[in-house]
Scaffold this motif. Structure first.
Motif, short mmCIF file in Angstrom:
data_model
loop_
_atom_site.label_atom_id
_atom_site.label_comp_id
_atom_site.label_asym_id
_atom_site.label_seq_id
_atom_site.Cartn_x
_atom_site.Cartn_y
_atom_site.Cartn_z
N ASN B 93 0.64 -1.19 0.09
CA ASN B 93 -0.32 -0.07 -0.47
C ASN B 93 0.60 1.15 -0.11
OD1 ASN B 93 1.49 -0.51 2.22
ND2 ASN B 93 -0.92 0.19 3.55
N ARG B 94 2.14 1.24 -0.36
CA ARG B 94 2.70 2.57 -0.41
C ARG B 94 3.01 2.15 -1.77
NH1 ARG B 94 3.54 4.54 5.15
NH2 ARG B 94 2.60 3.13 6.12
N THR B 95 3.68 3.29 -2.08
CA THR B 95 4.27 4.17 -3.14
C THR B 95 5.74 3.02 -3.49
OG1 THR B 95 5.11 5.96 -3.63
CG2 THR B 95 2.91 6.11 -3.42
N VAL B 96 6.31 3.30 -5.30
CA VAL B 96 7.37 2.54 -4.96
C VAL B 96 8.35 4.12 -4.38
CG1 VAL B 96 9.48 2.24 -6.64
CG2 VAL B 96 7.13 1.64 -7.37
N PHE B 97 8.35 4.67 -4.44
CA PHE B 97 9.07 5.77 -4.11
C PHE B 97 9.11 5.65 -2.08
CE2 PHE B 97 9.84 9.76 -1.64
CZ PHE B 97 11.18 10.49 -3.04
N GLU B 98 7.93 5.75 -1.87
CA GLU B 98 7.83 5.30 -0.51
C GLU B 98 8.59 4.05 0.10
OE1 GLU B 98 3.57 7.39 0.28
OE2 GLU B 98 3.68 5.78 -0.23
N ASN B 99 8.44 3.04 -0.66
CA ASN B 99 9.37 1.47 -0.48
C ASN B 99 10.72 2.31 -0.76
OD1 ASN B 99 7.76 -0.98 -0.19
ND2 ASN B 99 6.73 0.33 -1.64
N VAL B 100 11.28 2.50 -1.88
CA VAL B 100 12.57 2.55 -1.55
C VAL B 100 13.34 3.88 -0.74
CG1 VAL B 100 14.14 3.63 -3.15
CG2 VAL B 100 12.23 2.49 -4.07
N ALA B 101 12.49 4.71 -0.41
CA ALA B 101 12.90 6.00 0.54
C ALA B 101 12.94 5.26 1.89
CB ALA B 101 11.62 6.77 0.70
N LEU B 102 12.13 3.95 2.49
CA LEU B 102 12.16 3.64 3.89
C LEU B 102 13.81 3.39 4.63
CD1 LEU B 102 9.59 2.62 5.49
CD2 LEU B 102 9.54 0.98 4.37
N PRO B 103 14.28 2.85 4.23
CA PRO B 103 15.66 2.49 4.67
C PRO B 103 16.17 4.10 5.09
CG PRO B 103 15.69 1.70 2.90
CD PRO B 103 14.55 2.60 2.75
N LEU B 104 16.07 4.89 4.17
CA LEU B 104 16.50 6.09 4.39
C LEU B 104 15.73 7.45 5.70
CD1 LEU B 104 16.92 7.82 1.13
CD2 LEU B 104 18.31 6.82 2.72
N VAL B 105 14.27 7.07 6.09
CA VAL B 105 13.08 7.78 6.95
C VAL B 105 13.41 6.71 7.90
CG1 VAL B 105 10.87 7.67 6.97
CG2 VAL B 105 11.23 7.95 4.86
#
Lengths: 310, 219
Positions: B93-105
């Motif tokens: 339920n997360r966009t590609v951007f949100e998925n990829v950003a997760l380790p940085l978030v």
């Protein structure tokens, strides 16, 4: 983090709206019960205080007490702690009062002009300070009555101890019942919020695993669930306050239209402090309930040590 | 960078997943791990990513001894390792951007730096135009590229990939391996588990073969 938490909350509301609304509703009902119990307790105490303020001690004087001794006695009583006002009611005034109130029941009684035929004694009507709580008031009235009854010239002392004591006992029992009800509400509330958080968490186990995979700390993973629980509790508390306000108005409206006009002017409503207690209780329920569920989350350190979160 | 020294792993049911495993992978190496199902490949990867610890022996990754890591140190350790799975493990339920950003978030990086880094890595995996898509709106190969982007976005020292091409056709397999090679060329140590012997032969990289928990071949 803030964006992540906001996203988490948004997804809870949009993707799991049925569970969210069901939890909000159940918690609101539970907290409304708490509001109504607090409201009832508050009003019973207020009623007791109002009635208690009217309570006074009546000291019956011996017949034929010389006026000098009567003055001295009045000064002695006036000087006692907590005594606000002492009013002398002569035999004649007592007879007049009696006739005003009860004369129609016995038209021949006290019709004689001869004072010696008046059986009513002279009295001191003693009021005590208004700013004393009901429980203290009962003790103070008892204490004063005992002291005054020992003064010479006083034949008897009454202060309506029967109903005051009964009311005090009733309030004591009601306070215990309130405590018990608050305990029950607390347990039910924790179960509801805990269950909602558990459901939310189970739906997100995959997400939690991914968060662990990318190096999220335990606290980081737990935070959105705790905030979700706290907001759910706070929202429920707010709804419960609105709900109980409407219920209260409806009940008061019913009684006042049924002829209990005094109710309308009695300002029977939840006090600000009780409202704050309800809001804080909701917030606390939310935090605590969700904490119990998520305390193990994010603790998957090594396989086998963390078999399950739930 | 990755070191197993007389490592044994036995599960509570008595199954011995690894027996006396010893090997060393140096910084910047690209290594394939091959072996049949149940050989111990996944157990090895679990040890490397600190999801499990050895029964005896040592496992050192990025200079840290896995058995000695304290629970509170694990998240910080995992930030040195990128992991790619066969089933992608993307948040649906997360966009590609949100998925990829997760380790940085989760590291608490600034929005600007996250945006810059994610855009850069999405560009590397040729998914820039799909940044607002949800994983389920993408093909298997694209989802695997998102998973690789997520594993690389925080520039880990080690990248482990457990059967990353298991569900993909040969063309997509080559694309994914090319991406892993690109990451390796930038200095990341890459360790890839695979069943695909043809692929290993073609790439001529170092290969460690494992069977029944024992190393059969290291060449």
């Amino acid at each position: 983090m803030n964006n992540y938490v906001l996203n988490h909350l948004k997804k809870t509301i949009t993707d799991h709206s049925a569970t969210f609304l069901a939890t909000l509703f159940s918690m609101s009902v539970v907290l409304s019960c708490l509001s109504l119990i607090l409201l009832a307790r508050q009003n019973l105490v207020r009623l007791a205080e109002t009635w208690g303020q009217d309570s006074e001690i009546t000291a019956y004087l011996e017949d034929g007490l010389p006026s000098k001794e009567q003055k001295e006695l009045e000064q002695k009583i006036q000087a006692m702690d907590h005594v606000k006002q002492v009013q002398f009611v002569s035999k004649t005034d007592a007879a007049k009062k009696f006739l005003e109130r009860m004369g129609h029941l016995s038209p021949d009684f006290l019709q004689s002009d001869k004072p010696e035929e008046n059986p009513l004694p002279a009295t001191f009507d003693i009021k005590i300070s208004a700013d004393i709580s009901l429980t203290e008031r009962i003790d103070i009235l008892k204490q004063l009555a005992t002291q005054i009854s020992e003064y010479s010239g006083v034949s008897d002392v009454t202060f309506g101890q029967g109903w005051i004591e009964s009311w005090g006992r009733f309030l004591q029992k009601f306070n215990l019942a309130t405590l018990f009800a608050v305990g029950v509400v607390l347990v039910i509330g924790l179960l509801i919020i805990g269950n909602a958080t558990r459901v939310s968490m189970e739906r997100r186990l995959e997400e939690v695993e991914v968060l662990e995979l990318v190096g999220a700390t335990r606290r980081w993973i737990q935070r959105p669930f705790l905030i979700e629980g706290a907001l759910l509790g706070l929202g429920s508390a707010l709804f419960s306050l609105i709900l109980s306000m409407f219920l209260n108005k409806a009940v008061l409206g019913y009684f006042s239209s049924a002829g209990w006009m005094w109710i309308e002017n009695s300002r029977i409503e939840l006090s600000m402090s009780s409202a704050i207690v309800i809001l804080l209780t909701g917030l606390g329920f939310g935090l605590l309930g969700s904490y119990f569920c998520v305390r193990k989350i994010g603790g998957r350190n090594f396989q086998g040590e963390m078999d399950s979160y739930v | 960078m990755i070191e197993f020294h007389h490592t044994y792993k036995a599960y509570s049911n008595g199954y011995k997943a690894l027996r006396d495993v010893t090997f060393k992978i140096g910084k910047g190496e690209f290594v394939f791990l091959t072996g049949p199902s149940g050989a111990g490949k996944t157990t090895m990867f679990k040890l490397i990513s600190a999801y499990d610890r050895p029964t005896s022996g040592n496992v050192r990754v990025a200079g840290r001894e896995i058995s000695l890591l304290k629970p509170r140190e694990l998240p910080f350790f995992r930030r040195h390792v990128g992991v790619v799975y066969q089933d992608f493990r993307l948040l649906r339920n997360r966009t590609v951007f949100e998925n990829v950003a997760l380790p940085l978030v989760v590291r608490g990086e600034s929005t600007l730096s996250i945006e810059r880094r994610v855009m850069d890595v999405l560009d590397q995996v040729s998914l820039f135009s799909k940044k607002d898509c949800l994983p389920l709106e993408m093909s298997g190969g694209e989802q695997q590229r998102v998973a690789i982007a997520r594993a690389l976005v925080h520039q880990p020292e080690v990248l482990i990939a457990d059967e990353p091409t298991g569900n993909l056709d040969p063309t997509l397999t080559n694309e994914i391996i090319a991406l892993l090679e690109k990451a390796n060329a930038r200095g990341t140590t890459v360790f890839v588990a695979t069943h695909d012997h043809d692929l290993v032969k073609r790439k001529k990289a170092r290969r460690i073969d494992i069977n029944l928990g024992e190393i059969q071949l290291d060449q």
